[in-house]
Scaffold this motif. Structure first.
Motif, PDB file in Angstrom:
ATOM      1  N   ASP A  12       1.045  -0.985  -0.041  1.00 57.78           N
ATOM      2  CA  ASP A  12      -0.027   0.039   0.109  1.00 57.78           C
ATOM      3  C   ASP A  12       0.870   1.244  -0.254  1.00 57.78           C
ATOM      4  OD1 ASP A  12      -2.161   1.572   0.220  1.00 57.78           O
ATOM      5  OD2 ASP A  12      -2.817   1.133   2.324  1.00 57.78           O
ATOM      6  N   GLU A  13       1.400   1.582  -1.418  1.00 55.63           N
ATOM      7  CA  GLU A  13       2.437   2.902  -0.802  1.00 55.63           C
ATOM      8  C   GLU A  13       2.185   3.942  -0.610  1.00 55.63           C
ATOM      9  OE1 GLU A  13       3.978   5.230  -5.084  1.00 55.63           O
ATOM     10  OE2 GLU A  13       4.717   3.040  -5.088  1.00 55.63           O
ATOM     11  N   PRO A  14       0.184   4.283  -0.299  1.00 54.41           N
ATOM     12  CA  PRO A  14       0.009   5.861  -0.121  1.00 54.41           C
ATOM     13  C   PRO A  14       0.049   5.413   0.974  1.00 54.41           C
ATOM     14  CG  PRO A  14      -1.526   5.040  -2.136  1.00 54.41           C
ATOM     15  CD  PRO A  14      -0.394   3.694  -1.691  1.00 54.41           C
ATOM     16  N   ALA A  15      -0.231   4.601   1.829  1.00 54.23           N
ATOM     17  CA  ALA A  15      -0.545   4.565   3.461  1.00 54.23           C
ATOM     18  C   ALA A  15       0.841   4.524   3.940  1.00 54.23           C
ATOM     19  CB  ALA A  15      -0.515   3.328   3.862  1.00 54.23           C
ATOM     20  N   LEU A  16       2.072   3.956   3.396  1.00 54.43           N
ATOM     21  CA  LEU A  16       3.798   3.463   3.168  1.00 54.43           C
ATOM     22  C   LEU A  16       3.843   5.065   3.463  1.00 54.43           C
ATOM     23  CD1 LEU A  16       3.906   0.074   1.573  1.00 54.43           C
ATOM     24  CD2 LEU A  16       4.465   1.013   4.757  1.00 54.43           C
ATOM     25  N   VAL A  17       3.721   6.073   2.720  1.00 52.14           N
ATOM     26  CA  VAL A  17       4.778   6.879   2.278  1.00 52.14           C
ATOM     27  C   VAL A  17       4.276   7.640   3.446  1.00 52.14           C
ATOM     28  CG1 VAL A  17       4.312   9.446   0.886  1.00 52.14           C
ATOM     29  CG2 VAL A  17       4.884   7.358  -0.117  1.00 52.14           C
ATOM     30  N   LEU A  67      -3.395   1.799   8.558  1.00 53.27           N
ATOM     31  CA  LEU A  67      -1.544   1.167   9.032  1.00 53.27           C
ATOM     32  C   LEU A  67      -1.491   2.251   9.931  1.00 53.27           C
ATOM     33  CD1 LEU A  67       0.646  -0.213   7.708  1.00 53.27           C
ATOM     34  CD2 LEU A  67       1.207   1.837   6.149  1.00 53.27           C
ATOM     35  N   ALA A  68      -1.102   1.249  10.808  1.00 55.15           N
ATOM     36  CA  ALA A  68      -0.181   2.063  12.100  1.00 55.15           C
ATOM     37  C   ALA A  68       1.130   2.040  12.033  1.00 55.15           C
ATOM     38  CB  ALA A  68      -0.973   1.136  13.373  1.00 55.15           C
ATOM     39  N   GLY A  69       1.708   0.837  11.767  1.00 55.74           N
ATOM     40  CA  GLY A  69       2.898   0.762  11.613  1.00 55.74           C
ATOM     41  C   GLY A  69       3.729  -0.069  10.375  1.00 55.74           C
ATOM     42  N   SER A  70       4.985  -0.489  10.440  1.00 57.37           N
ATOM     43  CA  SER A  70       5.837  -1.334   9.775  1.00 57.37           C
ATOM     44  C   SER A  70       7.591  -1.913  10.333  1.00 57.37           C
ATOM     45  CB  SER A  70       5.653  -1.005   8.018  1.00 57.37           C
ATOM     46  OG  SER A  70       6.459   0.742   8.246  1.00 57.37           O
ATOM     47  N   VAL A  71       7.428  -2.537   9.978  1.00 58.84           N
ATOM     48  CA  VAL A  71       9.119  -3.052   9.946  1.00 58.84           C
ATOM     49  C   VAL A  71       9.548  -4.296   8.932  1.00 58.84           C
ATOM     50  CG1 VAL A  71       8.412  -5.625  11.490  1.00 58.84           C
ATOM     51  CG2 VAL A  71      10.674  -4.040  11.486  1.00 58.84           C
ATOM     52  N   GLN A  72      11.040  -4.098   8.604  1.00 61.19           N
ATOM     53  CA  GLN A  72      11.182  -5.052   7.889  1.00 61.19           C
ATOM     54  C   GLN A  72      12.727  -6.170   8.159  1.00 61.19           C
ATOM     55  OE1 GLN A  72      13.231  -2.394   4.387  1.00 61.19           O
ATOM     56  NE2 GLN A  72      11.177  -0.984   5.246  1.00 61.19           N
ATOM     57  N   LEU A  73      13.004  -7.070   7.662  1.00 58.15           N
ATOM     58  CA  LEU A  73      14.232  -8.103   7.792  1.00 58.15           C
ATOM     59  C   LEU A  73      14.801  -7.707   7.195  1.00 58.15           C
ATOM     60  CD1 LEU A  73      14.870  -9.802  10.360  1.00 58.15           C
ATOM     61  CD2 LEU A  73      13.440 -11.575   9.539  1.00 58.15           C
ATOM     62  N   LEU A  91       7.919   1.537  11.590  1.00 60.72           N
ATOM     63  CA  LEU A  91       8.148   2.893  12.294  1.00 60.72           C
ATOM     64  C   LEU A  91       6.581   2.395  12.596  1.00 60.72           C
ATOM     65  CD1 LEU A  91       8.394   3.365   8.145  1.00 60.72           C
ATOM     66  CD2 LEU A  91       9.945   4.583  10.503  1.00 60.72           C
ATOM     67  N   VAL A  92       5.842   3.600  13.568  1.00 61.14           N
ATOM     68  CA  VAL A  92       4.874   3.465  14.297  1.00 61.14           C
ATOM     69  C   VAL A  92       4.485   4.442  13.988  1.00 61.14           C
ATOM     70  CG1 VAL A  92       3.696   3.140  16.249  1.00 61.14           C
ATOM     71  CG2 VAL A  92       5.337   1.806  15.425  1.00 61.14           C
ATOM     72  N   LEU A  93       3.188   5.265  13.019  1.00 61.69           N
ATOM     73  CA  LEU A  93       2.591   6.333  13.008  1.00 61.69           C
ATOM     74  C   LEU A  93       2.954   7.261  14.684  1.00 61.69           C
ATOM     75  CD1 LEU A  93      -0.150   5.892  10.949  1.00 61.69           C
ATOM     76  CD2 LEU A  93       1.532   7.372  11.106  1.00 61.69           C
ATOM     77  N   ARG A  94       2.538   8.313  14.462  1.00 64.64           N
ATOM     78  CA  ARG A  94       2.626   8.877  16.164  1.00 64.64           C
ATOM     79  C   ARG A  94       1.589   8.633  16.575  1.00 64.64           C
ATOM     80  NH1 ARG A  94       4.642  14.877  14.565  1.00 64.64           N
ATOM     81  NH2 ARG A  94       4.399  13.631  12.572  1.00 64.64           N
ATOM     82  N   ALA A  95       0.781   8.738  16.145  1.00 60.11           N
ATOM     83  CA  ALA A  95      -0.985   8.800  17.106  1.00 60.11           C
ATOM     84  C   ALA A  95      -0.986   7.368  17.156  1.00 60.11           C
ATOM     85  CB  ALA A  95      -1.487   9.229  15.387  1.00 60.11           C
ATOM     86  N   CYS A  96      -0.222   6.301  16.943  1.00 64.15           N
ATOM     87  CA  CYS A  96      -0.346   5.219  17.364  1.00 64.15           C
ATOM     88  C   CYS A  96       0.214   4.977  18.281  1.00 64.15           C
ATOM     89  CB  CYS A  96      -0.515   3.712  16.734  1.00 64.15           C
ATOM     90  SG  CYS A  96      -2.057   4.379  14.930  1.00 64.15           S
TER      91      CYS A  96
END
Length: 168
Positions: A12-17, A67-73, A91-96
């Motif tokens: 979901d590119e827009p949400a990730l941006v 989308l509230a956050g993401s992480v990579q491995l 990454l976690v949205l500040r609101a979350c």
């Protein structure tokens, strides 16, 4: 909260941006400086999307469909490093923040590492709040590299290296 593996189809590119720009504007030291341009965030995520597969695993956390956050491995591909992987870009949205999103993502990425038979995880951070989370999760401080990255506030920040051995 729902955590799932991101694929080319679910990317979901827009949400990730939005997530990356929010994190950078919130002071996250993830390789970018504020103010961040949308084009820069878009280019970064397109590169990530192209790498998804054996050399890069990405997880996303959703709350209420958002989308509230993401992480990579990034599992090491060299033969002598097939036991380890690098955790990147939590990454976690500040609101979350403060609701367990980061902790849940870290537990989930550790599960992904176990599935890939990676039992040594490494990461680095320049954020004191992230350091507290990593220590809480059992990561051990290996040391710091001074003046590692340019700071949005001016000058340079150190990065702190952490590692964790997972049960084999």
């Amino acid at each position: 909260m729902e955590i799932s593996r991101v694929t080319q189809k679910t990317f979901d590119e827009p949400a990730l941006v939005t997530l990356l720009m929010d994190a950078v504007e919130g002071g996250a030291s993830v390789g970018f400086l504020s103010p961040m341009k949308k084009e820069e965030a878009t280019a970064y995520w397109r590169g990530v999307r192209d790498e998804l597969g054996p050399s890069l695993v990405m997880l996303a956390a959703h709350e209420g469909g958002r989308l509230a956050g993401s992480v990579q491995l990034a599992p090491v591909q060299k033969r002598n490093g097939r036991h380890r992987a690098e955790v990147q870009k939590l990454l976690v949205l500040r609101a979350c923040r403060g609701r367990g999103v980061g902790e849940a993502l870290m537990h989930a990425i550790e599960q992904e590492a176990r599935k890939l038979e990676r039992w040594l995880l490494v990461l680095d951070t320049a954020t004191p709040a992230a350091e507290r989370l990593y220590r809480k999760l059992g990561y051990e401080r290996a040391g710091a590299i001074p003046e590692f990255a340019e700071s949005p506030a001016g000058g340079f920040d150190a990065t702190v290296l952490y590692y964790k051995r997972l049960a084999r």
